[in-house]
Design a protein around this motif. Structure first.
Motif, short mmCIF file in Angstrom:
data_model
loop_
_atom_site.label_atom_id
_atom_site.label_comp_id
_atom_site.label_asym_id
_atom_site.label_seq_id
_atom_site.Cartn_x
_atom_site.Cartn_y
_atom_site.Cartn_z
N ILE A 23 84.24 50.65 -2.14
CA ILE A 23 84.40 49.21 -1.88
C ILE A 23 83.92 48.50 -3.00
N ALA A 24 82.83 48.77 -3.40
CA ALA A 24 82.34 47.87 -4.66
C ALA A 24 82.92 48.03 -5.99
N THR A 25 83.73 49.27 -6.19
CA THR A 25 84.38 49.13 -7.52
C THR A 25 85.81 48.98 -7.32
N SER A 26 86.50 49.01 -6.11
CA SER A 26 87.82 48.76 -6.01
C SER A 26 88.31 47.33 -5.84
N SER A 28 90.67 45.82 -3.95
CA SER A 28 91.61 45.85 -2.94
C SER A 28 90.67 45.60 -1.51
N PRO A 29 91.60 44.89 -0.75
CA PRO A 29 90.92 44.48 0.67
C PRO A 29 90.45 46.05 1.34
N PHE A 30 89.47 45.91 2.01
CA PHE A 30 88.96 47.06 2.95
C PHE A 30 88.81 46.35 4.18
N ILE A 31 89.72 47.03 5.17
CA ILE A 31 89.71 46.37 6.53
C ILE A 31 88.86 47.30 7.45
N VAL A 32 87.95 46.61 8.37
CA VAL A 32 87.31 47.43 9.35
C VAL A 32 87.48 46.45 10.50
N SER A 33 87.66 47.24 11.67
CA SER A 33 88.03 46.48 12.93
C SER A 33 87.46 47.32 14.02
N ASN A 57 87.44 41.97 6.58
CA ASN A 57 87.85 42.21 5.40
C ASN A 57 86.82 42.39 4.52
N GLN A 58 86.09 43.69 4.28
CA GLN A 58 84.97 44.09 3.57
C GLN A 58 85.30 44.22 2.17
N GLY A 59 86.61 44.22 1.74
CA GLY A 59 86.97 44.38 0.18
C GLY A 59 86.71 43.12 -0.67
N SER A 60 87.10 43.18 -1.87
CA SER A 60 87.06 42.55 -2.70
C SER A 60 88.11 41.37 -2.84
#
Length: 194
Positions: A23-26, A28-33, A57-60
């Motif tokens: 997550i920290a290096t990408s 893109s969005p990281f969706i957690v539901s 949205n835990q992404g960047s």
């Protein structure tokens, strides 16, 4: 015994710890539901199911064209009282949260297993739609015969509130006891002379 909410939080923390480097290096969005449901028994032999779905949205990066679909609720068992089982948003910014609620009603006595909700979203750098899934629900016992659990409610509340603290203190006390107690086996001074 851990409550379902505690287990769910533990799974989320473990998942975030495992995927945090990605997550920290990408970019893109990281969706957690997370999908939750609560049951309310009405007097006329009907049970109401209140469903809420939180999408993070835990992404960047911002996710676009976010759509939520939760079609696991059988029309033979449930009637929609308020809201919809699907929803869409134009975008979901990085680090933000949206929630969706709907209510269903059932007159059928059953154990219902709900599938995870499906979230689709678009990433500007990829042509194909991306998919994410919500957490599943524990089986819902619709119109089940429930026995009153008032006998040990106070003990359950105390255990839920202070159980981990008591366990931690017990482990520390046991450790201190083991370290500070002298060993009683194998020394020359402990042997009897004949």
């Amino acid at each position: 015994m851990a409550t379902p909410l505690t287990r769910c939080l533990i799974y989320k923390v473990i998942t975030l710890l495992l995927f945090w480097p990605a997550i920290a290096t990408s970019d893109s969005p990281f969706i957690v539901s997370h999908k939750k449901a609560s049951l309310t028994r009405l007097k006329n032999g009907v049970e109401r199911v209140s469903v809420s779905i939180d999408i993070y949205n835990q992404g960047s990066v911002t996710a676009y064209d976010v759509s939520l679909t939760d079609d696991s609720w059988s029309k033979e068992i449930f009637d929609i009282i308020s809201g919809n089982t699907s929803m869409s948003w134009d975008h979901l910014n990085a680090g933000s949260l949206v929630s969706h609620f709907f209510e269903l009603e059932s007159k059928t006595k059953t154990v219902f297993y709900s599938a995870p909700a499906v979230i689709t979203f678009r990433v500007p750098t990829k042509a194909a739609l991306q998919e994410a899934y919500s957490t599943p629900l524990l089986p819902l016992e619709i119109l089940a015969d429930r026995t009153p659990e008032k006998k040990f409610d106070w003990a359950k509340r105390l255990l839920a509130k202070y159980g981990s603290l008591v366990s931690a203190i017990s482990i520390v006390v046991l450790f201190v006891y083991v370290v500070s107690t002298p060993s009683k086996s194998g020394g020359k001074g402990n042997k009897k002379k004949h």
